[in-house]
Motif scaffolding. Structure first.
Motif, PDB file in Angstrom:
ATOM      1  N   MET A   1     -11.039   5.092  -1.224  1.00 35.34           N
ATOM      2  CA  MET A   1     -10.514   3.748  -1.690  1.00 35.34           C
ATOM      3  C   MET A   1      -9.993   2.913  -0.825  1.00 35.34           C
ATOM      4  O   MET A   1      -9.232   1.860  -1.053  1.00 35.34           O
ATOM      5  N   GLY A   2     -10.014   3.126   0.346  1.00 33.74           N
ATOM      6  CA  GLY A   2      -9.438   2.231   1.561  1.00 33.74           C
ATOM      7  C   GLY A   2      -7.948   2.614   1.881  1.00 33.74           C
ATOM      8  O   GLY A   2      -7.258   1.768   2.473  1.00 33.74           O
ATOM      9  N   GLY A   3      -7.296   3.568   1.203  1.00 34.46           N
ATOM     10  CA  GLY A   3      -5.888   3.853   1.507  1.00 34.46           C
ATOM     11  C   GLY A   3      -5.610   4.998   2.695  1.00 34.46           C
ATOM     12  O   GLY A   3      -6.636   5.266   3.194  1.00 34.46           O
ATOM     13  N   ARG A   4      -4.672   5.432   2.662  1.00 32.16           N
ATOM     14  CA  ARG A   4      -4.267   6.521   3.457  1.00 32.16           C
ATOM     15  C   ARG A   4      -3.329   7.573   2.899  1.00 32.16           C
ATOM     16  O   ARG A   4      -2.568   6.983   1.934  1.00 32.16           O
ATOM     17  N   ILE A   5      -3.043   8.682   3.318  1.00 34.71           N
ATOM     18  CA  ILE A   5      -1.980   9.599   2.447  1.00 34.71           C
ATOM     19  C   ILE A   5      -1.180  10.444   3.878  1.00 34.71           C
ATOM     20  O   ILE A   5      -1.800  10.443   4.929  1.00 34.71           O
ATOM     21  N   GLU A   6       0.050  10.261   3.583  1.00 30.17           N
ATOM     22  CA  GLU A   6       0.833  11.014   4.664  1.00 30.17           C
ATOM     23  C   GLU A   6       1.786  11.838   4.202  1.00 30.17           C
ATOM     24  O   GLU A   6       2.074  11.796   2.935  1.00 30.17           O
TER      25      GLU A   6
ATOM     26  N   TRP B   1      -0.914   5.097  -0.150  1.00 32.30           N
ATOM     27  CA  TRP B   1      -0.896   3.905  -0.064  1.00 32.30           C
ATOM     28  C   TRP B   1      -2.195   3.429  -0.385  1.00 32.30           C
ATOM     29  O   TRP B   1      -3.254   3.863   0.217  1.00 32.30           O
ATOM     30  N   LEU B   2      -2.346   2.556  -1.395  1.00 35.92           N
ATOM     31  CA  LEU B   2      -3.666   1.779  -1.451  1.00 35.92           C
ATOM     32  C   LEU B   2      -3.474   0.254  -1.494  1.00 35.92           C
ATOM     33  O   LEU B   2      -2.497  -0.315  -1.677  1.00 35.92           O
ATOM     34  N   PRO B   3      -4.592  -0.177  -0.802  1.00 37.16           N
ATOM     35  CA  PRO B   3      -4.437  -1.637  -0.442  1.00 37.16           C
ATOM     36  C   PRO B   3      -4.750  -2.580  -1.650  1.00 37.16           C
ATOM     37  O   PRO B   3      -5.071  -2.036  -2.749  1.00 37.16           O
TER      38      PRO B   3
ATOM     39  N   ILE C   1       8.298  11.557  -8.829  1.00 39.39           N
ATOM     40  CA  ILE C   1       7.090  10.627  -8.602  1.00 39.39           C
ATOM     41  C   ILE C   1       7.835   9.252  -8.697  1.00 39.39           C
ATOM     42  O   ILE C   1       8.296   8.822  -9.742  1.00 39.39           O
ATOM     43  N   GLU C   2       7.316   8.401  -7.635  1.00 39.55           N
ATOM     44  CA  GLU C   2       7.937   6.994  -7.680  1.00 39.55           C
ATOM     45  C   GLU C   2       6.751   6.234  -7.168  1.00 39.55           C
ATOM     46  O   GLU C   2       5.822   6.551  -6.227  1.00 39.55           O
ATOM     47  N   ALA C   3       6.845   4.956  -7.533  1.00 39.26           N
ATOM     48  CA  ALA C   3       5.786   3.907  -7.037  1.00 39.26           C
ATOM     49  C   ALA C   3       6.557   2.621  -6.806  1.00 39.26           C
ATOM     50  O   ALA C   3       7.597   2.426  -7.342  1.00 39.26           O
ATOM     51  N   SER C   4       5.916   1.858  -5.988  1.00 39.70           N
ATOM     52  CA  SER C   4       6.343   0.429  -5.420  1.00 39.70           C
ATOM     53  C   SER C   4       5.190  -0.187  -5.277  1.00 39.70           C
ATOM     54  O   SER C   4       4.091   0.149  -4.984  1.00 39.70           O
ATOM     55  N   ARG C   5       5.444  -1.668  -5.305  1.00 39.16           N
ATOM     56  CA  ARG C   5       4.352  -2.478  -4.762  1.00 39.16           C
ATOM     57  C   ARG C   5       4.688  -3.572  -3.913  1.00 39.16           C
ATOM     58  O   ARG C   5       5.641  -4.090  -4.370  1.00 39.16           O
ATOM     59  N   ASP C   6       3.942  -4.210  -3.177  1.00 38.52           N
ATOM     60  CA  ASP C   6       4.299  -5.565  -2.341  1.00 38.52           C
ATOM     61  C   ASP C   6       2.860  -6.311  -2.131  1.00 38.52           C
ATOM     62  O   ASP C   6       1.872  -5.859  -2.786  1.00 38.52           O
ATOM     63  N   ARG C   7       3.034  -7.064  -1.352  1.00 35.43           N
ATOM     64  CA  ARG C   7       1.489  -7.785  -1.323  1.00 35.43           C
ATOM     65  C   ARG C   7       0.713  -7.096  -0.404  1.00 35.43           C
ATOM     66  O   ARG C   7      -0.510  -7.468  -0.560  1.00 35.43           O
TER      67      ARG C   7
ATOM     68  N   VAL D   1       8.202   4.390 -11.877  1.00 38.77           N
ATOM     69  CA  VAL D   1       7.227   3.574 -11.488  1.00 38.77           C
ATOM     70  C   VAL D   1       6.894   2.301 -11.843  1.00 38.77           C
ATOM     71  O   VAL D   1       6.032   1.726 -12.006  1.00 38.77           O
ATOM     72  N   LEU D   2       8.158   1.956 -12.474  1.00 40.66           N
ATOM     73  CA  LEU D   2       8.337   0.544 -13.294  1.00 40.66           C
ATOM     74  C   LEU D   2       7.646  -0.805 -12.159  1.00 40.66           C
ATOM     75  O   LEU D   2       7.318  -1.707 -12.618  1.00 40.66           O
ATOM     76  N   GLN D   3       7.992  -0.530 -10.978  1.00 42.98           N
ATOM     77  CA  GLN D   3       7.732  -1.793 -10.192  1.00 42.98           C
ATOM     78  C   GLN D   3       6.283  -1.966  -9.811  1.00 42.98           C
ATOM     79  O   GLN D   3       5.802  -2.783  -9.225  1.00 42.98           O
ATOM     80  N   ALA D   4       5.534  -0.891 -10.213  1.00 47.37           N
ATOM     81  CA  ALA D   4       4.122  -0.851  -9.828  1.00 47.37           C
ATOM     82  C   ALA D   4       3.364  -0.297 -11.167  1.00 47.37           C
ATOM     83  O   ALA D   4       2.051   0.195 -11.070  1.00 47.37           O
ATOM     84  N   ALA D   5       3.892  -0.531 -12.392  1.00 48.83           N
ATOM     85  CA  ALA D   5       3.096   0.191 -13.667  1.00 48.83           C
ATOM     86  C   ALA D   5       2.030  -0.634 -13.966  1.00 48.83           C
ATOM     87  O   ALA D   5       1.113  -0.038 -14.571  1.00 48.83           O
ATOM     88  N   ASP D   6       2.048  -2.119 -13.624  1.00 46.99           N
ATOM     89  CA  ASP D   6       0.687  -2.644 -14.151  1.00 46.99           C
ATOM     90  C   ASP D   6      -0.312  -2.413 -13.104  1.00 46.99           C
ATOM     91  O   ASP D   6      -1.428  -3.247 -13.293  1.00 46.99           O
ATOM     92  N   ALA D   7      -0.165  -1.862 -12.030  1.00 44.76           N
ATOM     93  CA  ALA D   7      -1.428  -2.071 -10.930  1.00 44.76           C
ATOM     94  C   ALA D   7      -2.509  -1.042 -11.536  1.00 44.76           C
ATOM     95  O   ALA D   7      -2.314  -0.070 -12.114  1.00 44.76           O
ATOM     96  N   LEU D   8      -3.756  -1.603 -11.518  1.00 46.48           N
ATOM     97  CA  LEU D   8      -4.811  -0.968 -11.962  1.00 46.48           C
ATOM     98  C   LEU D   8      -5.446  -0.205 -10.970  1.00 46.48           C
ATOM     99  O   LEU D   8      -5.705  -0.845  -9.822  1.00 46.48           O
ATOM    100  N   CYS D   9      -5.740   1.189 -11.004  1.00 47.49           N
ATOM    101  CA  CYS D   9      -6.127   2.067 -10.184  1.00 47.49           C
ATOM    102  C   CYS D   9      -7.467   2.638 -10.477  1.00 47.49           C
ATOM    103  O   CYS D   9      -7.636   2.884 -11.752  1.00 47.49           O
ATOM    104  N   SER D  10      -8.201   3.531  -9.823  1.00 45.58           N
ATOM    105  CA  SER D  10      -9.468   4.142  -9.917  1.00 45.58           C
ATOM    106  C   SER D  10      -8.934   5.346 -10.785  1.00 45.58           C
ATOM    107  O   SER D  10      -7.884   6.151 -10.441  1.00 45.58           O
TER     108      SER D  10
END
Length: 400
Positions: A372-377, A391-393, A314-320, A279-288
């Motif tokens: 939270m405005g996201g979706r799950i697949e 996916w969370l916006p 478990i893996e996480a990524s982040r983009d714009r 999850v290093l690519q999105a480790a600093d993302a603040l979530c509910s």
């Protein structure tokens, strides 16, 4: 009042024009008298016409305007002729022209009100259909005045929102009925088991220590199932009440992942499973904080349906656009025809519902993510494993 003001302004303009052309004062006085008489006539005609035309159609009103204009013009022409400002011959010619103009005005009124009347009838019909409960009724494109076109567009937008609102309400009511039915079904099993064991102990059917210990374990398991079911139902109720939208607390994603893994690490070790995180690519993302419940439910299902010596990742990524978190396993997989049902409350691949859990885990996860405005697949292949992706916006996450 408006007609009177217009008449006064017209009279003043006429007097100003007479003064500019050098009209003698006596003629001006006579013209003032004629204009006053015409103004009184216009006011009387307006009062009578307003009462007569009250509640009439737009076509009748346009025709009345055309007729009133010609009548007023003829009356003023008669007054001017009586004052000898024009000859009777010239007055007769002008009167013929005015009568011809009246025919043209009436024709123009009929032509203008044809499309307007059709548009009004169309608006009325659509409104009546909506009032009868036909939520699919729409005005659609119209060739009419811009005001009526705007009114039709507004009516269609209102109908769209009303139809969507009622559709959501009906869907929610249907889900509530299904939920109550499923809850009643799932409550019976642990309650019936508890009742049978309590009665057996109370009536002395069992009394030896080994049997009592076994009954105690079964009773604890049933109580745990009931507690989990109640917790999940309470969580669903909070989500429906909009609790997530009012939350302001945020936790870094890597902390949520560590907490979820720590919670279920014991179950994974018992089965000999390997739990990997990236999850290093999105480790600093603040979530509910509610995302923790989602991760716990997804991990619990992955561990439960993955055989010994398997892997859960478990893996996480982040983009714009936002943050993506996925839970993937090497388990038994989900049949293709069952994928569309996995997020339904209390649905399980086993019709007997004898498995662990409340049956609300994935439904709860989906509800939290969508709130939270996201979706799950989900993607899955039999005997190869499953992958649940969340996916969370970006608007609900932020860099630490």
């Amino acid at each position: 009042m408006l007609v009177g003001v217009a008449a006064v302004v017209g009279a003043l303009a006429t007097l100003a024009g007479g003064a500019l052309v050098g009209m003698p004062p006596s003629d001006v006085a006579q013209l003032v008298a004629a204009l006053a008489a015409s103004a009184v006539l216009v006011l009387l005609w307006t009062v009578v016409a307003s009462r007569w035309l009250a509640g009439s159609s737009l076509r009748h009103r346009f025709l009345a305007v055309a007729v009133v204009g010609v009548v007023v013009a003829l009356s003023m022409l008669g007054a001017v002729a009586a004052l000898m400002f024009v000859s009777r011959h010239d007055a007769s010619l002008v009167a013929v022209v005015l009568v011809s103009s009246a025919a043209v005005g009436i024709g123009a009124a009929l032509a203008l009100t044809r499309t307007t009347g059709a548009a009004i009838r169309r608006l009325t019909g659509t409104a009546e259909a909506l009032a009868r409960g036909d939520l699919a009724a729409r005005v659609g494109p119209m060739a009419a005045d811009s005001d009526l076109v705007a009114l039709g567009r507004t009516l269609d937008e209102m109908a769209e929102r009303l139809q969507a609102s009622i559709s959501r309400e009906r869907d929610l009511e249907s889900r509530r009925r299904d939920l109550m039915t499923a809850v009643s079904h799932d409550l019976r099993t642990p309650l019936a088991s508890l009742r049978a064991m309590v009665e057996a102990i109370d009536e002395g059917v069992v009394g030896d220590p080994p049997s009592l210990r076994r009954y105690a374990r079964e009773m604890r398991r049933s109580v745990g199932s009931l507690a989990q079911l109640i917790d999940d139902l309470f969580e669903l109720a909070q989500i429906d009440a909009g609790a997530i939208e009012r939350e302001t607390e945020r936790i870094p994603l890597d902390e949520l992942v560590r907490a979820a893994v720590a919670e279920l690490q014991g179950q994974a070790k018992e089965k000999g499973l390997v739990v990997e995180t990236s999850v290093l690519q999105a480790a600093d993302a603040l979530c509910s904080p509610r995302l923790l419940r989602v991760l716990q439910n997804l991990l619990h299902n992955a561990i439960r349906h993955t055989p010994a010596d398997g892997t859960v990742r478990i893996e996480a990524s982040r983009d714009r656009s936002g943050v993506r978190v996925a839970v993937e396993d090497t388990g038994e997989g989900i049949p293709a025809d069952a994928l569309k049902h996995v997020f339904e409350p209390f649905w399980q691949a086993d019709p007997s519902r004898t498995g662990e859990g409340s049956g609300l885990g994935l439904a709860l996860a989906k509800r939290i993510v969508e709130s939270m405005g996201g979706r799950i697949e989900v993607r899955s292949s039999l005997a190869q494993g499953s992958r649940f992706a969340v996916w969370l916006p970006e608007r609900v996450t932020a860099a630490g």
